[in-house]
Design an enzyme around this catalytic site. Sequence first.
Site, PDB file in Angstrom:
ATOM      1  N   SER A   1       0.727  -1.186  -0.131  1.00  0.00           N
ATOM      2  CA  SER A   1       0.000   0.153   0.033  1.00  0.00           C
ATOM      3  C   SER A   1       0.847   1.197  -0.036  1.00  0.00           C
ATOM      4  O   SER A   1       2.224   1.270   0.125  1.00  0.00           O
ATOM      5  CB  SER A   1      -0.947   0.196   1.234  1.00  0.00           C
ATOM      6  OG  SER A   1      -0.338   0.336   2.421  1.00  0.00           O
ATOM      7  N   LYS A   2       0.290   2.135   0.074  1.00  0.00           N
ATOM      8  CA  LYS A   2       0.896   3.661  -0.246  1.00  0.00           C
ATOM      9  C   LYS A   2       1.898   4.007   1.014  1.00  0.00           C
ATOM     10  O   LYS A   2       2.848   4.672   0.831  1.00  0.00           O
ATOM     11  CB  LYS A   2      -0.150   4.935  -0.131  1.00  0.00           C
ATOM     12  CG  LYS A   2       0.216   6.084  -0.323  1.00  0.00           C
ATOM     13  CD  LYS A   2       0.214   6.260  -2.023  1.00  0.00           C
ATOM     14  CE  LYS A   2       0.689   7.620  -2.323  1.00  0.00           C
ATOM     15  NZ  LYS A   2       1.146   7.983  -3.558  1.00  0.00           N
ATOM     16  N   ARG A   3       1.580   3.068   2.199  1.00  0.00           N
ATOM     17  CA  ARG A   3       2.426   3.204   3.409  1.00  0.00           C
ATOM     18  C   ARG A   3       4.068   2.752   3.002  1.00  0.00           C
ATOM     19  O   ARG A   3       4.909   3.062   3.671  1.00  0.00           O
ATOM     20  CB  ARG A   3       1.614   2.529   4.492  1.00  0.00           C
ATOM     21  CG  ARG A   3       2.043   3.349   6.016  1.00  0.00           C
ATOM     22  CD  ARG A   3       0.986   2.889   6.874  1.00  0.00           C
ATOM     23  NE  ARG A   3       0.187   1.209   6.723  1.00  0.00           N
ATOM     24  CZ  ARG A   3       0.796   0.313   7.079  1.00  0.00           C
ATOM     25  NH1 ARG A   3       2.025   0.484   8.244  1.00  0.00           N
ATOM     26  NH2 ARG A   3       0.579  -0.996   7.071  1.00  0.00           N
TER      27      ARG A   3
END
Length: 487
Positions: A252-254
Site C-alpha cells: 500500500s501507499k504506506r
Amino acid sequence: MEIRVRFAPSPTGPLHIGGARSALFNYLWARKNKGKFIVRSEDTDLERSSRESEQNILAALRWLNIQWDEGIEVGGEYGPYRQTERLELYREYTKKLMDNGHAYFCYCSEEELEQERQVLISKGETPRYLGKCRHLTSEQRATLEAEGRKPVVRFRVPEGQAIHINDQVRGDVVFDSNGIGDYVIVKSDGIPTYNFAVVVDDTTMKITHIIRGEEHLSNTPRQVLIYQALGLPVPEFAHVSLILNTEGGKMSKRDGDTAVMDYQKKGYLPEAIVNFIAFLGWAPSGEEEFYTLDELAEIFSLDRVSKSPAVFDIQKLNYINAHYIKKSAPERLAELALPHVQEMGILPQAERSIEQQQWFIGFIEAISEKISYMAEVKDFVHYFHGEVPLEPEGEALEVLRGEQVPGVLALFREKVLEAVPLSAAAVKVLLKQLTKELKLGGKLVYMPLRVTLTGQMHGPELYDIIPLLGRENVLKRLEVTKKRYLS
Ligand code: GLU
C-alpha cells in the site's frame, strides 16, 4: 523460432511497480533471446480505460528505458495494438467458436444469474454458470430475442477435463474444468472479455511466451481452453509472484509509492528503479547487486524467477538509488534537483546567473553522498542558503552556552573577513588556525560554529557550508545567533 513477448496493460490507471516489473521481465526475456517485445493496450473496459492512463504507462516505460519493438505508437505488422480497434478480429474468432460448437448465445438475465449463484452458494458449491442456455433451439432463441433480450456469448467448458499448465516458474499446474462453468467471452454490447481477447491477441501477434503476474494464473485455464478449442498452439506461461510489503501484506501507499511516475517526481533515477524491480522475484547467481539494463538483458533467465513472493523494501530501493546518485555527474543531479529547489522559492524559473549556477552545483556536490533521492535536497537547503539559521534546540542550545563560545565566534569572524576568496581550501586552513590560536580541542571550536551557522549539531562539512553560504550570509548568521542567544 523467434521469441515474441508482450506487455498488455489495461489503461485504467497509472503504471504501477508490479506492471513495470512485468514489462521489464518481458523486455529482458526478449532481448536475451534476440526476440521481439510488444506493447499493446487492453482497453476493453470502456468505463475505466483512458488515453491519459495509456499515456502515463507509455511515459513510464520510456522513462525506464524499456523500449518496445512493436505496439502502440511504434506500429508493427500485427496491429492495431489497442483492443478497441480490433473488434472485427474478435468477431471473426467468435464466429469460429460458435461454428464449431465451442461457444453459444446465452440470454439469462442478471436476476436469473444471481438466483443461480445464491442457490449454489446456499448448497456450499462454487458459484458458476450451470449451462441453462447451452442447448437452446432456434425457436427458443427467437422467442427470447422477441422479448428484447440481448445475448452474451459463452464458452462451452468441456466437462471432466484436467487442464495442465506447464508454467516456467511454477511447474505443472493443474485445474479441473468442472469448477469453471461456461464463461462469457463476448458481452451483450459486443465487447469481448479479457480472457477471450487476450487469446486472440496473443495468437494473432504470434506471442511465444506470456510472462505476467501470478494474479492471472487462475485465468490461464480459461485461456488454454480457448486455444484448444481453436486448435491453436498454446504459448509458454511464466507467472511471476506477487509483490508484498516487508510485513508480508499487500503493498500500500504506506510501504512506498505504487505508481512508477511518483518515483520520477521524487527524483529517483530510472536505472535505480530498473535495477530494483529486476530483483523483485528474480536474482542472478552471484552476489553482485548493481546491474544496468544492458547487463540485465544479458543474464536474465526465467529459471531464476522465484516462486515465493517478492518483497518490496523501500530501504533497499533507497540504497540502490543512493548508489546511482553517487555515480552521476553533478550536472545531471542538478537538473533533477532543480524542481525541488525551485519549489522552495529559490533559484529562478528562467535563466540562472553564473553565481547561482555555481552555488547550485556546489550545493549538489556537497550533499550528493547524503541523499537517497533528489526530493531530499530540500532538507539540506537551509544549511547553504539564506541569512538566518534554523533555531537550535536542546543540546544544540547547550553548546552555545559554553564559556569559550564568544571568543571562538569573534576570532572566526575576523578570519572570515580576511579569507579571500572564501573557498573550501581557505576554510579548511582557517578552521585549523582557530583551534591552534585558541588552544582548544576541535570539538569546542567546530561544534559552536556549526550550531551558530546552522542551528544543528550535525550536517554537511563546515568547509562545504561556509563557502556556499558566502561571506555575507555567514556574517549575518553570526549576528543572528549572537543576538538571540549570546547577549
Ligand atoms: N490487461 C492485463 C492486466 O493489465 C494483462 C494480463 C496479461 O498479461 O495477460 O493485468
